[in-house]
Design a protein around this motif. Structure first.
Motif, PDB file in Angstrom:
ATOM      1  N   ILE A 362       0.871  -1.182   0.000  1.00  0.00           N
ATOM      2  CA  ILE A 362       0.000   0.000   0.000  1.00  0.00           C
ATOM      3  C   ILE A 362       0.900   1.222   0.000  1.00  0.00           C
ATOM      4  O   ILE A 362       1.571   1.499   1.003  1.00  0.00           O
ATOM      5  N   GLU A 363       0.961   1.907  -1.107  1.00  0.00           N
ATOM      6  CA  GLU A 363       1.743   3.143  -1.140  1.00  0.00           C
ATOM      7  C   GLU A 363       1.162   4.083  -2.193  1.00  0.00           C
ATOM      8  O   GLU A 363       0.258   3.714  -2.934  1.00  0.00           O
ATOM      9  N   ASP A 364       1.683   5.280  -2.234  1.00  0.00           N
ATOM     10  CA  ASP A 364       1.170   6.264  -3.179  1.00  0.00           C
ATOM     11  C   ASP A 364       1.403   5.801  -4.620  1.00  0.00           C
ATOM     12  O   ASP A 364       2.489   5.305  -4.943  1.00  0.00           O
ATOM     13  N   ALA A 365       0.398   5.962  -5.463  1.00  0.00           N
ATOM     14  CA  ALA A 365       0.591   5.697  -6.895  1.00  0.00           C
ATOM     15  C   ALA A 365       1.596   6.730  -7.412  1.00  0.00           C
ATOM     16  O   ALA A 365       1.716   7.822  -6.832  1.00  0.00           O
ATOM     17  N   PRO A 366       2.334   6.398  -8.495  1.00  0.00           N
ATOM     18  CA  PRO A 366       3.387   7.324  -8.963  1.00  0.00           C
ATOM     19  C   PRO A 366       2.868   8.743  -9.239  1.00  0.00           C
ATOM     20  O   PRO A 366       3.562   9.717  -8.981  1.00  0.00           O
ATOM     21  N   LYS A 369      -2.216  12.416  -6.412  1.00  0.00           N
ATOM     22  CA  LYS A 369      -2.412  13.832  -6.050  1.00  0.00           C
ATOM     23  C   LYS A 369      -3.115  13.868  -4.708  1.00  0.00           C
ATOM     24  O   LYS A 369      -3.726  12.877  -4.290  1.00  0.00           O
ATOM     25  N   ASP A 370      -3.058  15.008  -4.053  1.00  0.00           N
ATOM     26  CA  ASP A 370      -3.755  15.129  -2.775  1.00  0.00           C
ATOM     27  C   ASP A 370      -5.265  15.053  -2.998  1.00  0.00           C
ATOM     28  O   ASP A 370      -5.776  15.564  -4.007  1.00  0.00           O
ATOM     29  N   LEU A 371      -5.950  14.439  -2.058  1.00  0.00           N
ATOM     30  CA  LEU A 371      -7.409  14.350  -2.131  1.00  0.00           C
ATOM     31  C   LEU A 371      -8.003  15.742  -1.900  1.00  0.00           C
ATOM     32  O   LEU A 371      -7.589  16.458  -0.980  1.00  0.00           O
ATOM     33  N   VAL A 372      -8.944  16.121  -2.765  1.00  0.00           N
ATOM     34  CA  VAL A 372      -9.616  17.413  -2.578  1.00  0.00           C
ATOM     35  C   VAL A 372     -11.076  17.123  -2.225  1.00  0.00           C
ATOM     36  O   VAL A 372     -11.779  16.470  -2.989  1.00  0.00           O
ATOM     37  N   GLY A 434     -13.628  -3.587  -7.861  1.00  0.00           N
ATOM     38  CA  GLY A 434     -14.468  -2.415  -7.656  1.00  0.00           C
ATOM     39  C   GLY A 434     -13.630  -1.211  -7.239  1.00  0.00           C
ATOM     40  O   GLY A 434     -12.398  -1.233  -7.360  1.00  0.00           O
ATOM     41  N   ALA A 435     -14.299  -0.165  -6.742  1.00  0.00           N
ATOM     42  CA  ALA A 435     -13.555   1.044  -6.362  1.00  0.00           C
ATOM     43  C   ALA A 435     -14.276   1.791  -5.240  1.00  0.00           C
ATOM     44  O   ALA A 435     -15.495   1.688  -5.092  1.00  0.00           O
ATOM     45  N   ILE A 436     -13.475   2.531  -4.472  1.00  0.00           N
ATOM     46  CA  ILE A 436     -14.044   3.427  -3.467  1.00  0.00           C
ATOM     47  C   ILE A 436     -13.643   4.836  -3.884  1.00  0.00           C
ATOM     48  O   ILE A 436     -12.465   5.078  -4.189  1.00  0.00           O
ATOM     49  N   THR A 437     -14.585   5.734  -3.911  1.00  0.00           N
ATOM     50  CA  THR A 437     -14.242   7.107  -4.301  1.00  0.00           C
ATOM     51  C   THR A 437     -14.732   8.083  -3.231  1.00  0.00           C
ATOM     52  O   THR A 437     -15.692   7.803  -2.516  1.00  0.00           O
ATOM     53  N   ILE A 438     -14.024   9.200  -3.128  1.00  0.00           N
ATOM     54  CA  ILE A 438     -14.490  10.312  -2.300  1.00  0.00           C
ATOM     55  C   ILE A 438     -14.558  11.508  -3.253  1.00  0.00           C
ATOM     56  O   ILE A 438     -13.538  11.855  -3.874  1.00  0.00           O
ATOM     57  N   ASP A 439     -15.714  12.071  -3.393  1.00  0.00           N
ATOM     58  CA  ASP A 439     -15.940  13.151  -4.354  1.00  0.00           C
ATOM     59  C   ASP A 439     -15.416  12.777  -5.738  1.00  0.00           C
ATOM     60  O   ASP A 439     -14.727  13.569  -6.400  1.00  0.00           O
ATOM     61  N   GLY A 440     -15.667  11.553  -6.136  1.00  0.00           N
ATOM     62  CA  GLY A 440     -15.295  11.093  -7.472  1.00  0.00           C
ATOM     63  C   GLY A 440     -13.831  10.736  -7.641  1.00  0.00           C
ATOM     64  O   GLY A 440     -13.434  10.245  -8.692  1.00  0.00           O
ATOM     65  N   ASP A 442     -10.796   8.323  -7.023  1.00  0.00           N
ATOM     66  CA  ASP A 442     -10.509   6.957  -6.576  1.00  0.00           C
ATOM     67  C   ASP A 442      -9.468   7.037  -5.446  1.00  0.00           C
ATOM     68  O   ASP A 442      -8.396   7.630  -5.629  1.00  0.00           O
ATOM     69  N   ILE A 443      -9.785   6.421  -4.295  1.00  0.00           N
ATOM     70  CA  ILE A 443      -8.852   6.576  -3.158  1.00  0.00           C
ATOM     71  C   ILE A 443      -7.497   5.926  -3.414  1.00  0.00           C
ATOM     72  O   ILE A 443      -6.514   6.269  -2.764  1.00  0.00           O
ATOM     73  N   SER A 444      -7.427   4.990  -4.386  1.00  0.00           N
ATOM     74  CA  SER A 444      -6.123   4.367  -4.659  1.00  0.00           C
ATOM     75  C   SER A 444      -5.237   5.302  -5.483  1.00  0.00           C
ATOM     76  O   SER A 444      -4.065   5.019  -5.697  1.00  0.00           O
ATOM     77  N   LYS A 445      -5.810   6.432  -5.949  1.00  0.00           N
ATOM     78  CA  LYS A 445      -5.016   7.335  -6.801  1.00  0.00           C
ATOM     79  C   LYS A 445      -4.664   8.635  -6.089  1.00  0.00           C
ATOM     80  O   LYS A 445      -4.084   9.534  -6.684  1.00  0.00           O
ATOM     81  N   VAL A 446      -5.067   8.764  -4.810  1.00  0.00           N
ATOM     82  CA  VAL A 446      -4.710   9.991  -4.080  1.00  0.00           C
ATOM     83  C   VAL A 446      -3.621   9.661  -3.059  1.00  0.00           C
ATOM     84  O   VAL A 446      -3.378   8.483  -2.760  1.00  0.00           O
TER      85      VAL A 446
END
Ligand code: ATP
Length: 628
Positions: A362-366, A369-372, A434-440, A442-446
């Motif tokens: 579990i680490e930041d994707a390359p 970006k910060d979650l907004v 599947g995916a989990i999103t916060i305000d659209g 994807d949490i795996s990309k923030v």
């Protein structure tokens, strides 16, 4: 090189029977010598990050060892000169020469002492600096390892790794590399000097070296392998003691003292047997080494004495051989320690580097970006999850959406996957499908940092640090003002209790929060999560130890707070979540019912059955209440 291969192959044999410590480190016990060699090279490279200190240490060791080799020669010469002075009619020049030799001896001894001091000082400094860097890297890695790693590896193993294994690597420079230089000079140059002085006496003086070197190496490796087993037995002993102390109330309540004593006695006896075996190995080895050294000395005295009588060598030369043997004795005995140091560094280093090199799942994707967060919409989109190594998925097809200000209640039988849903939101584990999103987004990309700041999870286990209440509450925001800390405690219905304590907010809570009740500990962890002002706040069965009245008051106080965020409440107690905007009934990792409290009651399914069981008045209870 061949010697190193031998040491590493002995090492592999010695650790072959070593206890398996933590699943993911198990295969290290079968580490090939090739792997051991690359580990040692890596330690050497780490050591060379301090080139000046390393250079000064090696040069000092070299000079100190060379100076030490002069001492037997000077002593021999002094004895011969003293004999000359004692002869009747000796002139002042002979006495002068003796004084000169004595002076040189003194200077050589002082210089040797100074260089040995430099060797010890800088050698230790290199070891400590390497240890410091490793400790930092180790601790940093531990902070970033995922939950699934911690699920597999025992905490005790990690502590051993960070203390004992790290020490094995840290000490390699002073106990391994430097000893190679020291012994290389003493044995190599010393042997040349002795043999070039007198071949037979030289060989006799060195005759004890191969035996003592072999004996000491084999013994040290034997001691090392028994030490690993002893360590395992001692850890069983401390586990028995730890369990006994932790469960002291259960032991007393079941009058199980005798059973506990027998358990402890068995574990203690196992450890004692091995400790006695180690003493036997050590004592028999010391006696054998002493015997071989004294036998060699006897031979040198016998043959050397004959030569002195025959006038072939002087008394001083004989004394030179004997002194050299005495000087050589200790380093040769220490050859075993050197072999042990190589063996220890290669196993400890392999284990340690395996952890330092472990890939982070579990680490930041390359391009993270910060979650907004604007609207604060949390969405689960057909989420599936399986724990590593688990036969079947823990969660399947989980979908729901929650908007800022909404509360979602999650209920279901034990083991149905409720906490797992909570752990996926801050990415303690990653979804399998599947995916989990916060305000659209994807949490795996923030970035993890921004995600975990936006998601607060109040866990079932109310862990507190051994520090003040104030520091415990402000853990996620150490610069928070006192008023904010007080407000969080008020929301959690803890403020009045805290100000009633003699030291108020500065009261130190004991080991793991032992001086607070279960409910107080839970309320403190609630206050701690509120400090982050997260966009998503999850209560994972975190009010189980709080009475229903206090829980009502917490909910009432938090109404305003909950307005700006999504709140997820996981609970077995329906009264904790029946006010939620949407309730999900989870069973076998799937949402089997969803709706508001009223809708679910009207549905007459599992939720209804649970409600009847928990809350409905007795006189009104249906026959089929066991359905939940
Ligand atoms: P409870 O109400 O008892 O807290 P829960 O509904 O919260 O249970 P989870 O803790 O999510 O259930 O566990 C769901 C399933 O996943 C259980 O079968 C459990 O044994 C398994 N499980 C939980 N944690 C792990 C883990 N770290 N590794 C492997 N399996 C796990």
């Amino acid at each position: 090189m061949l010697g190193l291969v031998w040491i590493l192959s002995l090492n592999t044999q010695a650790i072959g029977g070593a206890p398996e410590r933590g699943k993911s480190f198990a295969h290290v016990a079968e580490a090939s010598w090739g792997k051991g060699l690359s580990t040692l090279l890596r330690i050497v490279r780490m050591t060379l990050r301090h080139p000046w200190q390393v250079a000064i240490t090696i040069v000092s060791t070299f000079i100190a060892a060379t100076l030490q080799l002069f001492i037997p020669r000077l002593l021999g010469r002094a004895i011969d000169q003293a004999q000359g002075v004692m002869v009747a009619g000796a002139d002042a020049a002979a006495e002068h020469a003796l004084w000169n030799t004595a002076l040189i001896l003194l200077v050589v001894s002082v210089l040797r002492g100074l260089f040995t001091m430099a060797q010890n000082y800088f050698g230790e400094a290199v070891g400590h600096r390497t240890g410091y860097e490793l400790r930092l890297a180790f601790y940093e890695k531990i902070q970033r390892l995922s939950f699934s790693f911690h699920d597999k590896v025992h905490t005790g193993d990690l502590i051993t790794l960070g203390l004992l294994d790290l020490d094995g690597v840290r000490m390699f420079f002073s106990t391994g590399i430097l000893r190679v230089v020291l012994l290389g000079v003493l044995i190599g140059v010393g042997a040349y000097l002795l043999i070039s002085t007198d071949l037979v006496l030289g060989l006799l003086s060195l005759s004890f070296v191969p035996f003592v070197a072999w004996r000491s190496s084999v013994t040290q490796l034997k001691l090392r392998s028994t030490w690993l087993t002893l360590q395992q037995r001692l850890s069983v002993l401390s586990r028995v003691m730890d369990e006994n102390l932790g469960g002291i109330r259960v032991v007393r309540a079941f009058a199980a003292q005798r059973h506990e004593l027998e358990k402890f006695d068995r574990a203690k006896q196992d450890a004692l047997d091995l400790a006695t075996e180690r003493v036997d190995i050590r004592v028999s080895n010391t006696s054998a080494m002493n015997f071989s050294f004294l036998a060699a000395m006897g031979l040198v005295l016998w043959f050397g004495g004959q030569k002195v009588i025959a006038g072939q060598i002087s008394v001083g030369t004989l004394a030179q051989f004997l002194t050299f043997m005495t000087i050589l004795q200790m380093p040769v005995r220490q050859l075993g320690l050197m072999v042990n140091s190589f063996a220890r560094a290669s196993t400890c280093g392999t284990r340690l580097f395996e952890l330092l090199d472990a890939e982070l799942d579990i680490e930041d994707a390359p391009d993270a970006k910060d979650l907004v967060v604007n609207d604060g919409v949390l969405r689960f989109d057909n989420v599936g999850f399986r724990y590593a190594g688990a036969g079947r998925p823990t969660l399947s097809g989980i979908s729901f959406e929650a908007r800022s200000g909404e509360t979602i209640g999650i209920v279901g039988p034990p083991g149905s996957g409720k906490s797992t849903i909570a752990h996926l939101i801050p990415r303690f584990y990653d979804v399998t499908s599947g995916a989990i999103t916060i305000d659209g987004q994807d949490i795996s990309k923030v970035t993890l940092q921004s995600l975990r700041k936006a998601v607060g999870v109040v866990q079932q286990d109310a862990f507190l640090f051994t520090t003040s209440i104030e520091n415990n509450i402000a853990y996620g925001n150490p610069w928070a003002r006192e008023t904010r800390i007080g407000q969080a405690a008020e929301y959690a219905q803890l403020h009045n209790y805290i100000i009633g304590l003699p030291a108020g907010y500065t009261t130190v809570v004991g080991e793991r929060g032992a001086s607070l009740s279960g409910g107080q500990r839970q309320r403190l962890t609630i206050a701690r999560s509120l400090m982050l002002r997260p966009s998503v706040l999850v209560f994972d069965d975190s009010t189980a130890a709080i009475d229903a009245g206090t829980e009502q008051r917490i909910r009432a106080a938090m109404k305003r707070f909950a307005k700006d965020r999504v709140t997820l409440i996981i609970s077995h107690r329906l009264s904790s979540l029946m006010h939620a905007d949407q309730i999900l009934f989870v069973e076998g990792g799937r949402i089997v019912e969803r709706g508001t409290h009223e809708e679910l009651l009207a549905l007459g399914g599992r939720y209804r059955a649970l409600y009847d069981l928990q809350l409905r008045p007795d006189d009104d209870r249906p026959a089929a209440m066991g359905a939940a």
